[in-house]
Design an enzyme around this catalytic site. Structure first.
Site, PDB file in Angstrom:
ATOM      1  N   PHE A 102     -12.178  -7.340  13.519  1.00 53.32           N
ATOM      2  CA  PHE A 102     -11.029  -7.795  12.731  1.00 53.32           C
ATOM      3  C   PHE A 102     -10.670  -6.750  11.676  1.00 53.32           C
ATOM      4  O   PHE A 102     -11.518  -6.273  10.938  1.00 53.32           O
ATOM      5  CB  PHE A 102     -11.361  -9.132  12.066  1.00 53.32           C
ATOM      6  N   GLN A 103      -9.405  -6.395  11.628  1.00 51.91           N
ATOM      7  CA  GLN A 103      -8.856  -5.411  10.708  1.00 51.91           C
ATOM      8  C   GLN A 103      -9.553  -4.047  10.823  1.00 51.91           C
ATOM      9  O   GLN A 103      -9.748  -3.350   9.834  1.00 51.91           O
ATOM     10  CB  GLN A 103      -8.907  -5.919   9.261  1.00 51.91           C
ATOM     11  N   LYS A 159     -17.872  -1.246   4.959  1.00 49.99           N
ATOM     12  CA  LYS A 159     -18.189  -2.307   4.001  1.00 49.99           C
ATOM     13  C   LYS A 159     -19.676  -2.366   3.695  1.00 49.99           C
ATOM     14  O   LYS A 159     -20.078  -2.577   2.535  1.00 49.99           O
ATOM     15  CB  LYS A 159     -17.699  -3.646   4.547  1.00 49.99           C
ATOM     16  N   MET A 168      23.631   9.252   3.812  1.00 49.11           N
ATOM     17  CA  MET A 168      23.568  10.533   4.516  1.00 49.11           C
ATOM     18  C   MET A 168      23.779  10.345   6.009  1.00 49.11           C
ATOM     19  O   MET A 168      24.417  11.183   6.673  1.00 49.11           O
ATOM     20  CB  MET A 168      22.230  11.230   4.252  1.00 49.11           C
ATOM     21  N   GLU A 227       0.812  -1.220   0.000  1.00 49.72           N
ATOM     22  CA  GLU A 227       0.000   0.000   0.000  1.00 49.72           C
ATOM     23  C   GLU A 227       0.847   1.273   0.000  1.00 49.72           C
ATOM     24  O   GLU A 227       0.431   2.288  -0.560  1.00 49.72           O
ATOM     25  CB  GLU A 227      -0.951   0.013   1.213  1.00 49.72           C
TER      26      GLU A 227
END
Length: 625
Positions: free
Chosen positions: A156-157, A206, A522, A94
């Protein structure tokens, strides 16, 4: 190769209206595999929320979405499968989706769109959202959420992504019903692309995606308090013009807002009208041509001596779309101590935030510059035109004595600066260049010559490792006829190189130059300078063990892999990469580990303490000015 027109680059400040109810806007040529003519549809239909989401994206002219499906967002993927106007690009992480949307937006001037599922899918977007927020990039992030009745139950999630991203979005939404989706999405695109651009999050439960609702287009936006000031106040413009024509040591301090506003052409007119030197920040590289004699280069921590000196000795800073970032100012209390400040920005919150403005101007950079041109011209016509001969004599002497340069490594290893300089020379200024963060980023800003806006994409504000490859992917999707190079470090490259699999499978032939010095460059430079050469956890093993072997990795990811370790092979290797047009290319440039970025202003110190090279400070006569 084609470059975006000024009108396209001005999209954020002056966005095109959403497409008419008859259909979606046409995607950019070559940008969508499924591009087709808009299909006439009824103004009202009973559709699922997921269908409404896709239909709204079509109407808003979104031609590509970067994302990954998952449980909560899965209903949206079913109608997306049938869309003839919106291309979905399946990324491998993602974070890659978010940076690709950013690269697409920066290269095209349009809104970039990414999509993820709930919970970890959404939280993986946090970094690119924060990155887009810091660099004012027009991006809309669409996330799935657990069903409405489960919100707040630790389902969940489940993650409160709206709450998590509240400080790093321009605005965000938790959608309550399918009916409001068209309005929310139209508002999201409008907010992302107007005023000061920025990311907008749309979180959709959802059940909202699954339930049927009435789809109506076009919706009516409900943004009663959102009225970005586009045109500056005439009194402030006149006062700014008066200061400009009376200044003896003016400097045009140009930030990324000039590119966002599509104002590069009018900036050049203002510069030539006033005769003032121009400095372009890291985010503004390309806003003013490097080849122009009035350009002094990039200011700041790793800017040119001439640019830093000009700001410090100026009696008038004309800041256009810049935010007086700490990497430019150094120790703020010592920055440009004798300068009055004209500060023009579309975001009123930036004016006076870090440096008090003597003349604050709120407005879109293009409109501000156009009106400054008219006002300064009027002053000139009235006989008010100063001579900057002495100022330029001093600046020309400084930049002649302290040009950007580098020393060849004493141990015979390949110079990273030379590699990047040759990429810029061979590939040319019409290409798009992206970079991660660190030494390679600074060298790419210094040694590639930028002549056009929207050709230099990097993570300026957040400094995000892993930005370059997915941003290059997004830029190439948006500008398919333009050559796109990612100049990356071996550390940054290992964070998001899995998106090369996406590029290989989706037919996105970017070029990646891995500046492989075997270290977190760096950080190692700072350890050399400030930590007594105690190199704690900065060696990556890409030199000593060749883990990973970037050529083998490129091959495994469906790319052409090349390696270059000698100066005499650099040009031939770059040219070989340029000949490959149907696959991504990765070049492992094995370079020396001891090269440093110079000039340098150490963090927290005054710009007056700039070092031209290690142990070498510029010598400025007290009577220079």
């Amino acid at each position: 190769m084609t470059r975006p027109t000024p009108e396209v680059l001005a999209h954020r400040a002056h966005p095109t209206p959403p497409a008419s109810p008859s259909g979606a806007q046409t995607p950019a040529t070559g940008a969508a595999e499924k591009a087709a003519k808009p299909v006439a549809r009824p103004a009202e239909e009973l559709l699922t929320g997921a269908q409404i989401l896709v239909r709204s994206l079509e109407q808003l002219g979104a031609d590509v979405v970067f994302g990954i499906p998952g449980g909560a967002i899965l209903p949206a993927y079913d109608p997306l499968f049938d869309s003839e106007a919106v291309r979905h690009i399946l990324v491998r992480h993602e974070q890659g989706a978010g940076h690709a949307a950013t690269g697409y937006a920066q290269a095209t001037g349009k809104v970039g769109v990414c999509m993820a599922t709930s919970g970890p899918g959404a939280t993986n977007l946090v970094t690119p959202i924060a990155d887009a927020y810091m660099d004012s990039v027009a991006m809309v992030a669409i996330t799935g959420q657990v069903a409405s009745g489960s919100i707040g139950t630790d389902a969940f999630q489940e993650a409160d992504i709206a709450g998590i991203t509240l400080p790093i979005t321009k605005h965000n939404y938790l959608v309550k019903s399918g009916e409001e989706l068209p309005r929310v999405l139209m508002e999201a695109f409008h907010l992302a692309s107007t005023g000061r651009p920025g990311p907008v999050l749309v979180d959709i439960p959802k059940d909202v995606l699954q339930k049927k609702a009435t789809f109506k287009w076009p919706p009516t936006m409900e943004l009663p308090g959102y009225h970005p000031t586009m045109h500056p106040h005439g009194k402030q413009i006149r006062e700014a013009a008066r200061l400009i024509v009376n200044a003896k040591r003016p400097v045009l301090y140009v930030g990324g807002g000039v590119i966002k506003a599509g104002a590069s052409e009018v900036l050049r007119k203002l510069a030539e009208l006033t005769g003032a030197p121009v400095v372009t920040t890291l985010m503004a590289r390309g806003a003013f041509p490097d080849s122009h004699p009035q350009h002094l280069g990039m200011p700041g921590m790793h800017g040119s001596v001439g640019a830093v000196y000009a700001l410090q000795k100026s009696d008038l800073l004309i800041a256009l779309g810049a935010r007086f970032d700490d990497r430019v100012t150094g120790e703020l209390s010592t920055f440009a101590p004798n300068a009055q400040v004209i500060h023009a920005d579309i975001d009123p919150a930036e004016i006076g935030k870090n440096r008090t403005a003597d003349v604050p101007i709120v407005g879109d950079a293009k409109h501000v510059i156009e009106e400054l041109i008219a006002a300064v011209s009027a002053e000139n016509n009235a006989g008010h035109k100063p001579s900057l001969t002495d100022w330029w004599a001093t600046l020309d002497d400084i930049r002649q004595r302290y040009p950007l340069g580098y020393e060849e490594p004493a141990d015979g290893t390949l110079s990273p600066q030379y590699v990047i300089e040759r990429i810029g020379a061979i590939v040319g200024p019409d290409a798009i260049y992206t970079a991660g963060v660190g030494q390679h980023q600074m060298w790419a800003a210094q040694f590639v010559k930028y002549e056009h806006p929207a050709t230099w994409l990097n993570s300026g504000g957040l400094g995000t490792m892993g930005y370059a490859v997915p941003a290059a992917m997004g830029a190439k999707v948006g500008m398919p006829d333009t050559v796109v190079w990612a100049i990356d470090g071996d550390g940054c490259f290992q964070m998001t190189n899995q998106e090369l699999a996406t590029c290989a499978l989706e037919g996105i032939p970017i070029k990646v130059a891995v500046i492989n010095n075997g270290n977190l460059g760096m950080v190692r430079q700072w350890q050399t300078l400030f930590y007594d050469e105690r190199y704690s956890n900065t060696e990556l093993g890409t030199h000593k063990h060749r883990i990973p072997d970037f050529v083998k990795l490129a091959d495994a990811l469906g790319c052409v892999g090349l390696r270059c370790e000698n100066k005499q092979d650099v040009d031939a290797t770059i040219e070989a990469a340029m000949r490959v047009t149907d696959q991504p290319v990765v070049i492992d440039f094995v370079v020396g580990k001891d090269a440093m970025v110079w000039p340098m202003v150490a963090a927290g110190t005054s710009n007056d303490e700039i070092m031209f090279a290690r142990g070498v400070a510029p010598t400025f006569d007290k009577d220079d000015v």
